[in-house]
Structures are given as C-alpha cells and as structure tokens.
Design a protein around this motif. Sequence first.
Motif, short mmCIF file in Angstrom:
data_model
loop_
_atom_site.label_atom_id
_atom_site.label_comp_id
_atom_site.label_asym_id
_atom_site.label_seq_id
_atom_site.Cartn_x
_atom_site.Cartn_y
_atom_site.Cartn_z
N UNK A 223 0.82 -1.21 0.00
CA UNK A 223 0.00 0.00 0.00
C UNK A 223 0.86 1.26 0.00
N UNK A 224 2.00 1.20 0.68
CA UNK A 224 2.90 2.35 0.70
C UNK A 224 3.44 2.65 -0.70
N UNK A 225 3.82 1.61 -1.42
CA UNK A 225 4.34 1.79 -2.78
C UNK A 225 3.27 2.37 -3.69
N UNK A 226 2.05 1.84 -3.60
CA UNK A 226 0.96 2.35 -4.44
C UNK A 226 0.62 3.79 -4.08
N UNK A 227 0.63 4.11 -2.79
CA UNK A 227 0.32 5.47 -2.36
C UNK A 227 1.35 6.46 -2.90
N UNK A 228 2.62 6.08 -2.87
CA UNK A 228 3.68 6.96 -3.40
C UNK A 228 3.50 7.17 -4.90
N UNK A 229 3.19 6.10 -5.60
CA UNK A 229 3.00 6.22 -7.05
C UNK A 229 1.75 7.05 -7.36
N UNK A 230 0.72 6.88 -6.57
CA UNK A 230 -0.51 7.65 -6.76
C UNK A 230 -0.23 9.14 -6.62
N UNK A 231 0.60 9.51 -5.64
CA UNK A 231 0.93 10.93 -5.43
C UNK A 231 1.78 11.49 -6.57
N UNK B 67 1.75 10.45 -9.67
CA UNK B 67 1.07 10.30 -10.97
C UNK B 67 -0.28 11.00 -10.97
N UNK B 68 -0.38 12.08 -10.21
CA UNK B 68 -1.69 12.73 -10.02
C UNK B 68 -2.33 13.19 -11.32
N UNK B 69 -1.52 13.43 -12.37
CA UNK B 69 -2.07 13.94 -13.63
C UNK B 69 -1.99 12.93 -14.77
N UNK B 70 -1.74 11.69 -14.44
CA UNK B 70 -1.60 10.66 -15.48
C UNK B 70 -2.69 9.60 -15.29
N UNK B 71 -3.79 9.70 -16.03
CA UNK B 71 -4.91 8.77 -15.83
C UNK B 71 -4.57 7.32 -16.16
N UNK B 72 -3.63 7.08 -17.07
CA UNK B 72 -3.29 5.70 -17.39
C UNK B 72 -2.54 5.04 -16.25
N UNK B 73 -1.59 5.76 -15.65
CA UNK B 73 -0.89 5.23 -14.48
C UNK B 73 -1.86 5.06 -13.32
N UNK B 74 -2.75 6.03 -13.14
CA UNK B 74 -3.72 5.94 -12.05
C UNK B 74 -4.62 4.72 -12.21
N UNK B 75 -4.99 4.42 -13.44
CA UNK B 75 -5.86 3.25 -13.65
C UNK B 75 -5.12 1.98 -13.26
N UNK B 76 -3.85 1.89 -13.62
CA UNK B 76 -3.06 0.73 -13.21
C UNK B 76 -2.97 0.62 -11.69
N UNK B 77 -2.84 1.75 -11.01
CA UNK B 77 -2.80 1.77 -9.55
C UNK B 77 -4.12 1.28 -8.98
N UNK B 78 -5.22 1.74 -9.55
CA UNK B 78 -6.55 1.29 -9.08
C UNK B 78 -6.70 -0.21 -9.25
N UNK C 220 -10.37 6.16 -8.88
CA UNK C 220 -11.29 6.30 -10.01
C UNK C 220 -11.95 7.68 -10.02
N UNK C 221 -12.16 8.26 -8.86
CA UNK C 221 -12.71 9.62 -8.81
C UNK C 221 -11.71 10.63 -9.38
N UNK C 222 -10.42 10.41 -9.11
CA UNK C 222 -9.40 11.28 -9.69
C UNK C 222 -9.36 11.14 -11.21
N UNK C 223 -9.51 9.91 -11.68
CA UNK C 223 -9.48 9.66 -13.12
C UNK C 223 -10.63 10.36 -13.82
N UNK C 224 -11.83 10.32 -13.21
CA UNK C 224 -12.99 10.94 -13.86
C UNK C 224 -12.83 12.46 -13.91
N UNK C 225 -12.07 13.03 -12.99
CA UNK C 225 -11.76 14.46 -13.08
C UNK C 225 -10.86 14.74 -14.27
#
Length: 546
Positions: A305-313, A315-326, A342-347
Amino acid sequence: MKEKLLIFLLLIPFFLCSQTEKEAEYRTISGFISYQNKQLSNVTVFVDSTMRYTVTDLKGFYSIKAKPGETLRFSYVGLKKVWVLVEEVTSVLNIGMKIENTREELRLNKTLKLGGGTIGDYNAAYMITQIAGDSLNKNATSLTKAIQDKIPDLRIRINEFAEEVLYIKGQELDGPAIWIFDGILFDIPLPVYTSEVKEVFVINTVETGFVIRVKTTIDYDTIKNINYNNFYFLDADYYANDATKYKKIKIDTPTYLDEYPKRAKSTEALNIYLNQYSKYKNETNYHFIIFNYFKKEKFDKNNLLKVLSDFENSSANNPEDLKGIAYKYQELNEHEKALSVYKKIIELRPRYSQSYRDLANTFLILKEYRDVWFAYNYYLNKGFKIEDNDIGEILTSEIIAAYNLDKEEQSSRRKIKINNPTKNIESDVRVVFEWNTSEAEFILEFVNPNLLTYDAENSANNNNDLIIDQKMKGYTSKEIFIKDLKKGNWLINLTYLGNKQQKPTIFKITTYYNWGRPNQSEKIAVFDFNLQNVKMQLLKLNSRSL
C-alpha cells in the motif's frame, strides 16, 4: 457519503469545460520508428488534414505537435502506413512498422474479434430446426451461408484455409457444428450446391451438441477428384500447447532490486525502499516493479500500500498510471482506495465512458447501490449512451446485475432497468478484461475443453477501426461468458504486441463465477505486460472453480 458523491458529480461540468480548453492545446508527441527492431530514418510523420509534418532523424527519432482528436500518419516507401489517433494522454508513440502486403489477408477467427459483439450474448440451449432443401437460397455462395440466412443466430468463422466454420451465437467457445452428410460425419461442410440438398436438420441439445444433418441427392460413386480427408479439422485448428504460464515468464530485473537481501523481512524491505526512493522513483515502471517484488516475496500488505500510495501521489495527472494503480488496489481487495483513484481519473477524463463505468462498478462491489444509480444516471443525463460496443455490453451486464442485487432501493426514479432478452444474466462464468492504455495491442486466445482455439485480436494492424472507436468513445475493456464450464479445462492465453511506450500495460481480469446466481463470487487478477510476442497462459478455468 451520498452528499460528497453528489457534490463531486455536480462539479463535473467544471471539469468538462476545463477539458475542452485543454483539448484545444497542442501536445508534443515524440518517439522512435523502427522496422524489424532497427531504427528507421526518413520516415515521414504527417498530421492528417494539415500542413504539419516532420521526418525521423538518423536514430529514428521524431517530435511533432498535434491536438487531441487529430490523427498522425507514419509513412515510409514499401512499408505499411500507420495511423494513430491522438488522445489527451498521448505523449510517447514508438512505432514498429511492417512491410506492405499487397495480398488480401485472411481475417482469422472473425466472429471472436473484439468489438461489435459479445461472446455469450445469446444462448440457444435447445434447437431443432428443419429446413426444406427447396427453400434454401439458390443464390447463396455456400450451403453454410444459405443455412445462416434461415437461422440468423448462427455465425460463420473463416479459418486459415478459407473454409467456413459455423457456430451458434453466444456459444462460440463450445465449438463449431459437426456435419453429417448422408450419414457420413465431417468436421467441415462438403462443397455441395444448395440445389443438391433435399433437407437440413440443425440440432443443438445437451445430448447431441451442435450437429447439422444434411440429406442430399448426390450419388457419391460418380464424384471424382474430391479428397474427403480435406473436410476434417487439421492440427492447426487445435491448441498446440504453446503458451507459457505467466508466472514462469522470466524477465530481466533492474539493479536496484539487488539491494534487497534474500529472505529479507517486511520492515527491512520497507526501509530499503524508503532509502532508495529518491534515487530511483523516476525510473520507468519503478513503483510497479517494487510492488510486484514485494508481492512475490509476500511482504506485509502495508508495504504494498505504501508503494501504491507513493505512485498515486507522483502520478496525479496521469490517468493511465492511475488506472493501473486502481487495478492493483482492487487486486488487494482495497476497493475504497480504488474508488478514490477512479474519482481522480474521472476528473482528468470526464469524457471517457469507462471512467463512469469504473466508478459505478466499484460502488457495486462495495454494495453502495444508491451511489451506483447516481453515477449511471449522471452518465445518461449528460448525453452519454449505452452503445453496441464492448463498453456498452459491460454497462448493460452491470446495470442488470445492480438492479437485481439492489433489494433496498425501491425508487424507480433512481433505479435503471434494462430488458435485454439476448443478454446473459446467468452463466457459469463471466470474464471482464480491462487494460490501462488505449495503445495496448494483444491477441487473446480461448481454448475450450476439446482443445479448439479461438482468437480475439486488439491491434491497429488488423482492427484499426476498433482502436479508433475505443479512443473516440473512451473504453478499454471486453467481456465474455462461458455458459457451461462442463468437464475439462478452459484456457485463456494472451500474446502481448506492445503499447507504443516504454512502460508496460497493466491488465486486469475479473472472473465472476456463477454470474447472476445467489452464490456469485469474483476473483481479480492483475498482470503487467512488457515482454512482446510471447504467448502466455493467464487463466485456467474448470468446474472446480464453481
């Protein structure tokens, strides 16, 4: 929770306007062009319908500006032209060109190609149809097509020998028809004229399977120059056992994994990660490589979860990376965290159909039914449609499922009911495939218990119209149904063809067992694909899973 979702949905028009402004901006798109793994210079890169173009340098590199919605055309004498529709996320496009083939290519496994229909739409569990020979269309190009004219729920596939193979729509994975001509059994129909046919019986029952009996006026003793051995399936029609299990695929590991000692404990591994993070965090695919390593070593879930949280932070503007994280969150059964992503991606992608489906589906998993209906109603009220394509099929399945599962919400104002008599609302297995980038290309192979194979290809080379539709409508997904697992194993294999970027494609497969039944269950598996042109076995399904 409900109030927050409502506020969130009300803010989407703002994001829509912001998105429109962004789409008006030019993007710099760059990459390398190659042919047979060698960099190719002097390739012309056009922006179609404009005067903008560039040419690759000696290293095969190019850079050009284009707007989302425009099309790049890659052209080189003697090689097949490549067209790529630019999206708001497009930045790197590495193109592997192929030689121009002037011969018309056979489209293999036509009925199972992605797009335009769903395997398992229809279930003719019982069929006995009698067709008089004199009622068959005498102008039909083959007996197979004449029979299909009479029974539209039959589908024709052209195999690699240009032979027509007949299936029942929705039961393609069960295998094709067995033909019996005047008491003699064949796998492939004989080349008879419709005028020679006295009667046809099309039979599909549990006891017989799919059989077509044909009575003819032919005197077989007078026929010459026909080799009847040609009308049986050849080895090419069957599974060659040529897929390697995904877990056994070996890939090169980066040097930063050498910093982790063997048999390290979770706390030790986490400290190493924290100490090396600032040095390696910008390396291609660093976070997912660490995530997969931690998962393989069975380290504490908090490490993952720590690794995913760091990547999420980061990749805040990259919907493709965010989808992989989700996808990774959902693999860990962390659906609340996936919902937040997914809420970030829809934005970031408010015009992307699958953004809304992902949101609604996650609410469905969490049994937040009112939020499911909020999401779907907003989607429909804003002019989005449930179309006859892959995402439309998935939306239909999940709206029907939500309606049947939601026992609390009685308000017809919110609930959406879809009556679709051809839809599989109950099945042994429903499998949903999703991938995080629209540039991903691959071939899915389905193998039934009789070892007959069926391919579904998602590639610009063989199905560019589908790739464009995915980009224009906003979806990267596909569903199939297996109505009856029966005895034996069903295999799902994948050959990855690339995604025009250096980073891998993240692929999620959700397998729903006993779909639509009270004992329905699901299993999510996530795969990282980087190795190209290797057939990998992803899933093995059988009745023991039910």
